[in-house]
Design a protein around this motif. Structure first.
Motif, PDB file in Angstrom:
ATOM      1  N   GLU A  17       0.823  -1.209   0.000  1.00 12.98           N
ATOM      2  CA  GLU A  17       0.000   0.000   0.000  1.00 12.98           C
ATOM      3  C   GLU A  17       0.858   1.260   0.000  1.00 12.98           C
ATOM      4  O   GLU A  17       0.421   2.320  -0.452  1.00 12.98           O
ATOM      5  N   GLN A  48       2.326   4.029  -4.665  1.00 13.76           N
ATOM      6  CA  GLN A  48       1.173   4.278  -5.518  1.00 13.76           C
ATOM      7  C   GLN A  48       1.439   3.804  -6.947  1.00 13.76           C
ATOM      8  O   GLN A  48       2.577   3.782  -7.410  1.00 13.76           O
ATOM      9  N   ASN A  58      -1.298   1.222  -4.397  1.00 14.01           N
ATOM     10  CA  ASN A  58      -2.184   2.285  -3.933  1.00 14.01           C
ATOM     11  C   ASN A  58      -2.648   3.228  -5.037  1.00 14.01           C
ATOM     12  O   ASN A  58      -1.967   3.437  -6.037  1.00 14.01           O
ATOM     13  N   THR A  59      -3.809   3.816  -4.798  1.00 12.93           N
ATOM     14  CA  THR A  59      -4.341   4.867  -5.655  1.00 12.93           C
ATOM     15  C   THR A  59      -3.545   6.156  -5.446  1.00 12.93           C
ATOM     16  O   THR A  59      -3.184   6.464  -4.316  1.00 12.93           O
ATOM     17  N   THR A  93      -2.628   9.758  -4.446  1.00 14.85           N
ATOM     18  CA  THR A  93      -3.253  10.595  -3.415  1.00 14.85           C
ATOM     19  C   THR A  93      -4.217  11.607  -3.999  1.00 14.85           C
ATOM     20  O   THR A  93      -5.325  11.809  -3.474  1.00 14.85           O
ATOM     21  N   THR A 102      -7.705   9.951  -4.809  1.00 13.79           N
ATOM     22  CA  THR A 102      -8.591   9.675  -3.674  1.00 13.79           C
ATOM     23  C   THR A 102      -9.086  10.963  -3.032  1.00 13.79           C
ATOM     24  O   THR A 102     -10.249  11.051  -2.621  1.00 13.79           O
ATOM     25  N   SER A 141     -14.646   7.005  -1.866  1.00 11.29           N
ATOM     26  CA  SER A 141     -13.189   7.103  -1.948  1.00 11.29           C
ATOM     27  C   SER A 141     -12.516   5.929  -1.248  1.00 11.29           C
ATOM     28  O   SER A 141     -11.493   5.421  -1.723  1.00 11.29           O
ATOM     29  N   GLN A 142     -13.100   5.479  -0.142  1.00 13.16           N
ATOM     30  CA  GLN A 142     -12.524   4.326   0.545  1.00 13.16           C
ATOM     31  C   GLN A 142     -12.674   3.056  -0.286  1.00 13.16           C
ATOM     32  O   GLN A 142     -11.737   2.261  -0.408  1.00 13.16           O
ATOM     33  N   TRP A 164     -10.230   3.124  -3.110  1.00 13.95           N
ATOM     34  CA  TRP A 164      -8.915   2.775  -2.590  1.00 13.95           C
ATOM     35  C   TRP A 164      -8.776   1.250  -2.531  1.00 13.95           C
ATOM     36  O   TRP A 164      -7.802   0.666  -3.012  1.00 13.95           O
ATOM     37  N   ASP A 165      -9.777   0.601  -1.934  1.00 12.58           N
ATOM     38  CA  ASP A 165      -9.748  -0.855  -1.811  1.00 12.58           C
ATOM     39  C   ASP A 165      -9.769  -1.541  -3.178  1.00 12.58           C
ATOM     40  O   ASP A 165      -9.025  -2.496  -3.426  1.00 12.58           O
ATOM     41  N   THR A 171      -8.863  -0.390  -6.085  1.00 13.64           N
ATOM     42  CA  THR A 171      -7.628  -0.169  -6.834  1.00 13.64           C
ATOM     43  C   THR A 171      -6.553  -1.150  -6.397  1.00 13.64           C
ATOM     44  O   THR A 171      -5.857  -1.755  -7.227  1.00 13.64           O
ATOM     45  N   HIS A 197      -8.051  -1.658   5.963  1.00 10.49           N
ATOM     46  CA  HIS A 197      -8.349  -2.201   4.639  1.00 10.49           C
ATOM     47  C   HIS A 197      -8.535  -3.720   4.669  1.00 10.49           C
ATOM     48  O   HIS A 197      -8.819  -4.326   3.628  1.00 10.49           O
TER      49      HIS A 197
END
Length: 322
Positions: free
Chosen positions: A109, A112, A167-168, A170, A173, A232-233, A236-237, A239, A264
């Motif tokens: 995580e 990115q 990770n997405t 920043t 998100t 957005s959460q 994130w998951d 992605t 997560h």
């Protein structure tokens, strides 16, 4: 110690009154809302235990648990980002799994997706560790102590274990949290799954996250604000799940060890359920390990919380940041 938990595909969520309180004390990755975890554990000693929150007196040998983890397609090691004990445990588990099979990859995580090339270059030896840190904009985009992750990165390089940037970005998100998916540009959408693959249907996950949002906004949040926060959460998951599933599609014989915040991972709501959805047509299994979770998570029904809890020290007192 390591404790094992009952594994249920559709876990019950914990009582809502306890969620916000508990998640302030676990490794939660919602940088959109929380500045960081409030509880830090002391550094690990030579003694670790694996335990079962449902049966807290049951302690498992590490070798026994590693044998079980080695059979899984994906192993999640849920961390508190600034806990040295958690990162030491991650390295210990990775080393043990590598001894079982060299077909291992590490999903992180902490990096990115636009910076996957830098991880590949680091593994190939064409850039240094210092250059990796710079090129991934690690200090700006993640910011937790590099020294906590460096031993894992060095082990991966030494043994040529693939590293996956999960990770997405920043900015993506944050924009979704403020304005929704429609605000994203085509270039920003390159780094996330298609809209059709972003599953917002889980009412359990929605109820799980609502107290976090409400507490942060002191009860004055709006319905639209929560919807964007929830989106957005989930983004994130999704992605991170997509990146893991893509790797497994091209490397079906590999096992992926995922390093991510406990928020997560708990109850399988975040990344695990979304990887499983993408892997539904193949033989596939997952294991969830929470590293040094808050004792508060032991106080209520923990059915489905995780498969194992790792405690780096028995009978220790946590230190709480101001």
């Amino acid at each position: 110690r390591l404790v094992s938990l009952p594994n249920h595909p559709h876990p019950r969520r914990p009582p809502l009154m306890n969620i916000a309180r508990s998640l302030k004390l676990v490794a939660w990755s919602l940088g959109l809302l929380l500045a960081g975890p409030l509880l830090l554990w002391t550094a690990p000693t030579a003694a670790q235990q694996l335990v079962n929150p449902a049966e807290p007196e049951t302690v498992y040998r590490l070798d026994t648990v590693i044998d079980d983890l080695a059979q899984a397609t994906v192993v999640y090691l849920g961390e508190t980002h600034d806990s040295q004990a958690d990162h030491a445990a991650q390295l210990q588990i990775i080393e043990a799994l590598y001894r079982r099979s060299h077909r291992l990859a590490i999903g992180m995580e902490m990096f990115q997706r636009p910076f996957q090339a830098a991880l590949d270059q680091y593994l190939a030896g064409t850039i240094s560790e210092a250059e990796l840190r710079q090129r991934t904009e690690y200090d700006q985009r993640w910011g937790y102590a590099w020294a906590n992750y460096a031993p894992i990165l060095r082990f991966a390089k030494e043994h040529q274990i693939p590293l996956l940037a999960l990770n997405t970005p920043t900015e993506v998100t944050q924009k979704v949290a403020q304005k929704g998916l429609s605000a994203l540009t085509p270039n920003e959408r390159r780094w996330i799954p298609p809209d059709a693959d972003i599953d917002l249907s889980s009412q359990s996950y929605r109820q799980f996250l609502r107290p976090i949002y409400d507490e942060f906004h002191d009860g004055h949040g709006t319905a639209s604000g929560f919807e964007n926060f929830f989106l957005s959460q989930v983004l994130w998951d999704e992605t991170m799940a997509e990146a893991i599933a893509r790797f497994l599609t091209t490397h079906p014989q590999h096992q992926v060890v995922v390093l991510a915040g406990q928020g997560h991972i708990v109850y399988g709501y975040g990344i695990p359920s979304r990887v499983a959805r993408r892997q539904a047509r193949r033989r596939f299994s997952q294991r969830l390990v929470l590293l040094n979770p808050s004792p508060l998570l032991h106080t209520d029904d923990t059915t489905g919380l995780a498969d194992y809890l790792w405690q780096s020290e028995a009978d220790r007192e946590p230190s709480v940041t101001p």
